[in-house]
Design an enzyme around this catalytic site. Structure first.
Site, PDB file in Angstrom:
ATOM      1  N   SER A 211       0.903  -1.252   0.225  1.00 28.05           N
ATOM      2  CA  SER A 211       0.043   0.208  -0.238  1.00 28.05           C
ATOM      3  C   SER A 211       0.699   1.159  -0.286  1.00 28.05           C
ATOM      4  O   SER A 211       0.506   1.525  -0.451  1.00 28.05           O
ATOM      5  CB  SER A 211      -1.012   0.153   1.032  1.00 28.05           C
ATOM      6  OG  SER A 211      -0.536  -0.028   2.606  1.00 28.05           O
ATOM      7  N   HIS A 239      -5.559  -4.579  -0.511  1.00 29.08           N
ATOM      8  CA  HIS A 239      -5.343  -3.539  -2.024  1.00 29.08           C
ATOM      9  C   HIS A 239      -5.072  -4.632  -3.135  1.00 29.08           C
ATOM     10  O   HIS A 239      -4.647  -4.145  -4.238  1.00 29.08           O
ATOM     11  CB  HIS A 239      -4.135  -3.040  -1.588  1.00 29.08           C
ATOM     12  CG  HIS A 239      -4.142  -2.632  -0.562  1.00 29.08           C
ATOM     13  ND1 HIS A 239      -4.722  -1.197  -0.497  1.00 29.08           N
ATOM     14  CD2 HIS A 239      -4.253  -2.375   0.893  1.00 29.08           C
ATOM     15  CE1 HIS A 239      -4.706  -0.510   0.644  1.00 29.08           C
ATOM     16  NE2 HIS A 239      -3.265  -0.972   2.511  1.00 29.08           N
ATOM     17  N   LYS A 270     -12.001  -2.279   2.546  1.00 29.78           N
ATOM     18  CA  LYS A 270     -12.212  -1.172   1.198  1.00 29.78           C
ATOM     19  C   LYS A 270     -12.544  -0.903  -0.324  1.00 29.78           C
ATOM     20  O   LYS A 270     -13.406  -0.007  -0.170  1.00 29.78           O
ATOM     21  CB  LYS A 270     -10.259  -1.807   1.190  1.00 29.78           C
ATOM     22  CG  LYS A 270      -9.964  -1.094   2.059  1.00 29.78           C
ATOM     23  CD  LYS A 270      -8.164  -1.498   1.949  1.00 29.78           C
ATOM     24  CE  LYS A 270      -7.141  -1.761   3.230  1.00 29.78           C
ATOM     25  NZ  LYS A 270      -7.218  -0.461   4.495  1.00 29.78           N
TER      26      LYS A 270
HETATM   27  N1  PLP Z   1      -3.193  -6.057   5.202  1.00 33.41           N
HETATM   28  C1  PLP Z   1      -3.314  -4.954   4.827  1.00 33.41           C
HETATM   29  C2  PLP Z   1      -2.465  -4.581   3.400  1.00 33.41           C
HETATM   30  C3  PLP Z   1      -4.215  -3.512   5.080  1.00 33.41           C
HETATM   31  O1  PLP Z   1      -3.146  -2.182   3.921  1.00 33.41           O
HETATM   32  C4  PLP Z   1      -5.118  -2.843   6.003  1.00 33.41           C
HETATM   33  C5  PLP Z   1      -5.841  -2.034   5.708  1.00 33.41           C
HETATM   34  O2  PLP Z   1      -5.303  -0.850   6.396  1.00 33.41           O
HETATM   35  C6  PLP Z   1      -5.383  -4.308   6.483  1.00 33.41           C
HETATM   36  C7  PLP Z   1      -4.683  -5.262   6.529  1.00 33.41           C
HETATM   37  C8  PLP Z   1      -6.109  -4.257   7.721  1.00 33.41           C
HETATM   38  O3  PLP Z   1      -7.437  -4.164   7.159  1.00 33.41           O
HETATM   39  P1  PLP Z   1      -8.544  -3.944   8.453  1.00 33.41           P
HETATM   40  O4  PLP Z   1      -8.974  -2.646   8.128  1.00 33.41           O
HETATM   41  O5  PLP Z   1      -9.573  -4.801   7.604  1.00 33.41           O
HETATM   42  O6  PLP Z   1      -8.414  -3.888   9.034  1.00 33.41           O
END
Ligand code: PLP
Length: 424
Positions: A211, A239, A270
């Site tokens: 990200s 993502h 997302k």
């Molecule tokens: N994994 C990645 C790569 C993320 O970008 C995010 C959120 O920012 C998460 C996990 C966590 O997701 P959640 O918002 O559903 O807890």
């Protein structure tokens, strides 16, 4: 109909903990306050304080900010497909709320599983072409829960050094042997896999798309190495789910390795409606084991029906047609090519996360501020979120940005870049 009566309501309201000053006068509380204030001051002093802008409208490409700012063009949400405010998604949430209530007041295995939870799990597994799926309150929880439940001290986990914080934390919680390989470096991964041959089971864990850089893991190569060294592959698709690959299935579809990746964790917060929630999908015995052993699943409340309704409708929309997923690619391409032509360096490739690389932290901060003065909402990232000297403004494209929105953003970047010396 609620049958508690107004007397019960009164009891609830009257039973609070008192004024906010309650219990703040003890010596321990005074010391704590002093320590916290010093720590907060240090964060401000280091220039890493994170401000939260307050939005007074729905999430979408056009926002109204609290205290004024209407018609702000938003380029920093993970609302990749624009489903966060899609009318059918909102209607599905309202219907689920009406029919199934506000929430379950229970974990899943006590009395917290409704038919909509089972339906959504079945739909997620079908979407990813996997055997089964399990819901969590967030993908952070899914990542916190999987490694500890699956791996023992006999096993090994090999993790990309730039994996998301939740993967890092999840791995910390497990007792497996830990190997960290250099970001997307296949030579290093191979060396670590060789070292890890002594263990019973090897699990390679990587973000599908990263990200901060908008780069996509070399899954084909990772899967080849996994095959060679008898390892399993786990990907975090937060993502990627919903928009990468011809049908939006994710990185594994994009790179043609859907049958080689064993475990997928992803988010409902997302692209898939943006409400909240996460999941693991993969082999049925793994999902069954997670229901028995995974602590964030066993010891946390069920997803609220309205949230389930949003995600379920988002998946219906994606499975009906791949048009939404495909519209994303063209928008991303437009922004990346126009910005590159204007003279900017955009990190990553073919991903709607488009980091505009600036290097200097102050430059990223003042440019982001100046973009907002021109009605474009973007965020600057600097150390410690990204390495020193690699400050950037991260732009995120959404399928619901119009071509005009994208062009306006590029024009504003060009003006602001010239003004602050980022462009000649
Ligand atoms: N994994 C990645 C790569 C993320 O970008 C995010 C959120 O920012 C998460 C996990 C966590 O997701 P959640 O918002 O559903 O807890």
């Amino acid at each position: 109909m609620w049958r508690g009566g107004t007397a019960a309501w009164g009891l609830l309201r009257g039973g609070g903990a008192g004024s906010p000053r309650a219990a703040s006068g003890t010596a321990a509380a005074v010391h704590l306050r002093q320590r916290l204030e010093k720590e907060l001051e240090d964060i401000r002093g280091a220039g890493t304080w994170k401000n939260e802008r307050v939005i007074a409208s729905r999430q979408g490409p056009h926002l109204r900010l609290a205290g004024g700012g209407a018609g702000i063009l938003n380029f920093c949400a993970n609302n990749y497909l624009g489903l966060s405010s899609h009318p059918e998604v909102i209607r599905a949430a309202v219907e689920a709320l009406e029919k199934f209530g506000a929430g379950l007041s229970s974990v899943r295995f006590i009395c917290g599983t409704q038919s909509i939870h089972k339906d959504l799990e079945e739909k997620i597994a079908r979407f990813h072409q996997r055997e089964d799926a399990i819901l969590y309150a967030s993908c952070f929880d899914a990542n916190a829960g999987i490694f500890e439940a699956l791996l023992t001290p006999e096993d090994a986990v090999l993790s990309d050094e730039l994996n998301h914080a939740s993967i890092i934390d999840g791995i910390r919680l497990c007792k497996a042997n830990k190997y960290r390989y250099k970001h997307m470096d296949m030579q290093d991964l191979e060396a670590k896999l060789q070292e890890a041959q002594k263990h019973r089971l090897r699990l390679v864990a990587t973000d599908g798309a990263f990200s901060m850089d908008g780069d996509i893991a070399p899954l084909r190569e990772i899967c080849q190495l996994a095959q060679k060294y008898d390892a399993l592959v786990f990907i975090d698709e937060c993502h990627a789910t919903g928009f990468l690959g011809p049908n939006g299935r994710g990185t594994d579809e994009l790179l043609g390795v859907m049958d080689k990746v064993t475990i997928i964790n992803s988010t409902l917060g997302k692209a898939l409606g943006g409400a909240a929630g996460g999941y693991t999908t993969g082999p049925k015995p793994l999902i069954d084991l997670l229901r028995q052993r995974s602590r964030p699943y066993l010891f946390s409340n069920s997803l609220p029906p309205a949230v389930v309704g949003c995600a379920s409708k988002a998946l219906d929309l994606l499975m009906e047609s791949n048009a939404i997923a495909q519209s994303m690619a063209a928008k991303t391409q437009r922004f990346r090519s126009k910005m590159t032509a204007a003279g900017f360096t955009i990190s990553g490739k073919d991903h709607p996360i488009c980091p505009v690389m600036l290097g200097d932290a102050r430059l990223a901060a003042v440019m982001a501020e100046d973009m907002l003065n021109r009605g474009i909402y973007v965020i600057g990232f600097s150390y410690p979120v990204v390495p020193k000297g690699k400050a950037r403004i991260r732009v995120q494209i959404s399928a619901v940005h119009s071509d005009e929105d994208i062009d306006r953003c590029v024009e504003a970047f060009t003006e602001v870049g010239r003004k602050h010396g980022a462009l000649p």
